[in-house]
Scaffold this active site. Structure first.
Site, mmCIF file in Angstrom:
data_model
loop_
_atom_site.group_PDB
_atom_site.id
_atom_site.type_symbol
_atom_site.label_atom_id
_atom_site.label_comp_id
_atom_site.label_asym_id
_atom_site.label_seq_id
_atom_site.Cartn_x
_atom_site.Cartn_y
_atom_site.Cartn_z
ATOM 1 N N ASP A 103 -7.913 -1.966 3.562
ATOM 2 C CA ASP A 103 -9.142 -1.335 3.641
ATOM 3 C C ASP A 103 -10.218 -2.096 3.827
ATOM 4 O O ASP A 103 -11.230 -2.019 3.561
ATOM 5 C CB ASP A 103 -9.164 -0.056 2.326
ATOM 6 C CG ASP A 103 -9.742 -0.369 1.389
ATOM 7 O OD1 ASP A 103 -9.467 -2.199 0.873
ATOM 8 O OD2 ASP A 103 -8.738 -0.044 0.069
ATOM 9 N N HIS A 120 -0.635 -7.123 4.252
ATOM 10 C CA HIS A 120 0.102 -5.886 4.744
ATOM 11 C C HIS A 120 -1.238 -6.443 6.184
ATOM 12 O O HIS A 120 -1.423 -5.198 6.564
ATOM 13 C CB HIS A 120 0.289 -5.227 4.240
ATOM 14 C CG HIS A 120 0.933 -4.693 3.514
ATOM 15 N ND1 HIS A 120 1.388 -3.787 2.881
ATOM 16 C CD2 HIS A 120 1.903 -4.937 3.186
ATOM 17 C CE1 HIS A 120 2.837 -3.947 2.067
ATOM 18 N NE2 HIS A 120 2.344 -4.899 2.581
ATOM 19 N N CYS A 128 -5.101 -9.011 18.839
ATOM 20 C CA CYS A 128 -4.219 -9.116 20.489
ATOM 21 C C CYS A 128 -2.574 -9.531 20.145
ATOM 22 O O CYS A 128 -3.215 -10.435 19.020
ATOM 23 C CB CYS A 128 -4.369 -9.660 21.629
ATOM 24 S SG CYS A 128 -3.498 -10.564 22.506
HETATM 25 P P1 NAD Z 1 1.684 2.909 -4.493
HETATM 26 O O1 NAD Z 1 0.823 3.635 -3.759
HETATM 27 O O2 NAD Z 1 2.994 2.550 -4.350
HETATM 28 O O3 NAD Z 1 1.282 2.722 -6.570
HETATM 29 C C1 NAD Z 1 -0.238 3.266 -6.108
HETATM 30 C C2 NAD Z 1 -0.047 3.325 -7.758
HETATM 31 O O4 NAD Z 1 -1.270 2.507 -8.101
HETATM 32 C C3 NAD Z 1 0.086 3.887 -8.302
HETATM 33 O O5 NAD Z 1 1.405 4.025 -9.158
HETATM 34 C C4 NAD Z 1 -0.186 5.069 -9.041
HETATM 35 O O6 NAD Z 1 -0.091 5.856 -10.499
HETATM 36 C C5 NAD Z 1 -1.953 3.763 -9.412
HETATM 37 N N1 NAD Z 1 -3.027 4.486 -9.355
HETATM 38 C C6 NAD Z 1 -3.596 5.094 -8.582
HETATM 39 N N2 NAD Z 1 -5.205 5.355 -8.447
HETATM 40 C C7 NAD Z 1 -5.180 4.553 -9.587
HETATM 41 C C8 NAD Z 1 -6.361 4.154 -10.336
HETATM 42 N N3 NAD Z 1 -7.807 5.264 -10.180
HETATM 43 N N4 NAD Z 1 -5.857 3.690 -11.353
HETATM 44 C C9 NAD Z 1 -4.907 2.984 -11.821
HETATM 45 N N5 NAD Z 1 -3.614 3.794 -11.704
HETATM 46 C C10 NAD Z 1 -4.214 4.529 -9.813
HETATM 47 O O7 NAD Z 1 0.380 1.505 -3.383
HETATM 48 P P2 NAD Z 1 1.242 0.269 -3.137
HETATM 49 O O8 NAD Z 1 2.225 -0.023 -4.481
HETATM 50 O O9 NAD Z 1 -0.118 -0.295 -2.976
HETATM 51 O O10 NAD Z 1 1.967 0.526 -1.776
HETATM 52 C C11 NAD Z 1 1.566 1.605 -0.913
HETATM 53 C C12 NAD Z 1 1.467 1.166 0.515
HETATM 54 O O11 NAD Z 1 1.249 1.576 1.250
HETATM 55 C C13 NAD Z 1 0.686 -1.090 0.446
HETATM 56 O O12 NAD Z 1 1.724 -1.532 1.318
HETATM 57 C C14 NAD Z 1 -0.067 -0.243 1.373
HETATM 58 O O13 NAD Z 1 0.064 -1.538 2.279
HETATM 59 C C15 NAD Z 1 -0.115 0.858 1.960
HETATM 60 N N6 NAD Z 1 -1.809 1.446 1.777
HETATM 61 C C16 NAD Z 1 -3.246 0.927 1.679
HETATM 62 C C17 NAD Z 1 -4.230 1.556 1.103
HETATM 63 C C18 NAD Z 1 -5.363 1.341 1.059
HETATM 64 O O14 NAD Z 1 -5.147 0.099 2.098
HETATM 65 N N7 NAD Z 1 -6.111 1.857 0.366
HETATM 66 C C19 NAD Z 1 -3.657 3.374 0.683
HETATM 67 C C20 NAD Z 1 -2.217 3.775 0.809
HETATM 68 C C21 NAD Z 1 -1.634 2.594 0.840
HETATM 69 ZN ZN ZN Z 2 -5.202 -11.531 23.766
#
Ligand code: NAD
Ligand code: ZN
Length: 248
Positions: A103, A120, A128
């Site tokens: 993000d 990621h 590109c």
């Molecule tokens: P995940 O969703 O697997 O885990 C998130 C963890 O954060 C959970 O265990 C949850 O309980 C905890 N959590 C959520 N809000 C919280 C808060 N306010 N305070 C404390 N804990 C909190 O996330 P991940 O391990 O990052 O894996 C998800 C994958 O999806 C990643 O690879 C990522 O690239 C992608 N993703 C990215 C975004 C983003 O860029 N914001 C959002 C969703 C998914």
């Molecule tokens: Zn190019």
């Protein structure tokens, strides 16, 4: 001493801290994490990288989804958790932030690009796949929505894709190497808002521990690696970190 005080003490005693952040640090900015019910990431089957490359239909579907869900991302602002980490970087305490997030909110909270290691990629712009040229989303969106046009690189005619790492796409080598170096060089490794299930990223806390760093996990719910941590705090990231770091 409660958890917040212990975390404060660990941070005060550390010389070189590395943070590892997951989707959980951005939920307070309105971006759902991976696991939340009905979250935008749970609605669709993922599009694998090979399918994106080989099928125009899949590329069209990928861009359609991107623009259908992009509003949340565009509106999101850094929250107290991002700001507290930015403060630690500014104070010279934190050498890097390794993130699974796409993000761009760490950079927007004022942390220099060079200190944010994106495992990621980033969904706020496109690149590109042939020459690496950066492309902005606004003109791509306009052409897609008005003419159904798929983006082509203006420099080399290559395929343009959001700058994220898809399922089945190789991890970015430079970022992986930098993340590894930072992890090996820190004396305190703090995981924030990651369920620590996605490999290879989930291996970093283990590397830090093996190299003798202290490990802190700050997450709302349990993770698989809680047993290995020196301190586990099950709490909300923003309020907790602002108390610990002294910002809001
Ligand atoms: P995940 O969703 O697997 O885990 C998130 C963890 O954060 C959970 O265990 C949850 O309980 C905890 N959590 C959520 N809000 C919280 C808060 N306010 N305070 C404390 N804990 C909190 O996330 P991940 O391990 O990052 O894996 C998800 C994958 O999806 C990643 O690879 C990522 O690239 C992608 N993703 C990215 C975004 C983003 O860029 N914001 C959002 C969703 C998914
Ligand atoms: Zn190019």
């Amino acid at each position: 001493m409660d958890d917040t005080e212990r975390l404060h003490e660990l941070i005060a005693g550390a010389r070189r801290i590395v943070a590892f952040t997951g989707a959980g640090i951005s939920t307070e900015s309105g971006i759902p994490d991976f696991r939340s019910p009905g979250g935008i990431w749970t609605k669709y089957q993922p599009i694998y990288f090979d399918d994106f490359m080989s099928s125009e239909e899949m590329r069209r579907e990928a861009w359609r989804r991107k623009f259908a869900t992009d509003e949340t991302m565009v509106k999101a602002e850094p929250n107290a958790g991002h700001r507290a980490l930015a403060k630690l970087v500014e104070r010279g305490k934190m050498s890097a932030i390794i993130t699974q997030n796409i993000d761009g909110l760490h950079q927007r909270s004022g942390i220099p690009d060079a200190k944010v290691i994106e495992l990621h990629g980033n969904t706020t712009y496109a690149t590109c796949l042939d020459c690496g040229q950066r492309h902005e989303l606004a003109p791509i969106k306009k052409a897609f929505e008005s003419k159904g046009a798929l983006p082509v690189c203006t420099k080399c005619d290559g395929i343009v894709k959001t700058a994220t790492i898809s399922f089945g796409q190789a991890m970015p080598e430079i970022q992986m190497a930098r993340a590894q170096d930072e992890t090996m060089g820190c004396d305190l490794f703090i995981v924030l808002g990651s369920s620590l299930v996605v490999y290879p990223a989930a291996g970093f806390p283990k590397i830090a521990k093996r190299k003798g760093a202290k490990l802190v996990i700050l997450n709302r719910e349990e993770t698989d690696q809680d047993d290995d941590a020196d301190l586990v705090v099950h709490a909300e990231i923003g309020p907790t970190l602002s108390r610990v770091v002294g910002v809001n």
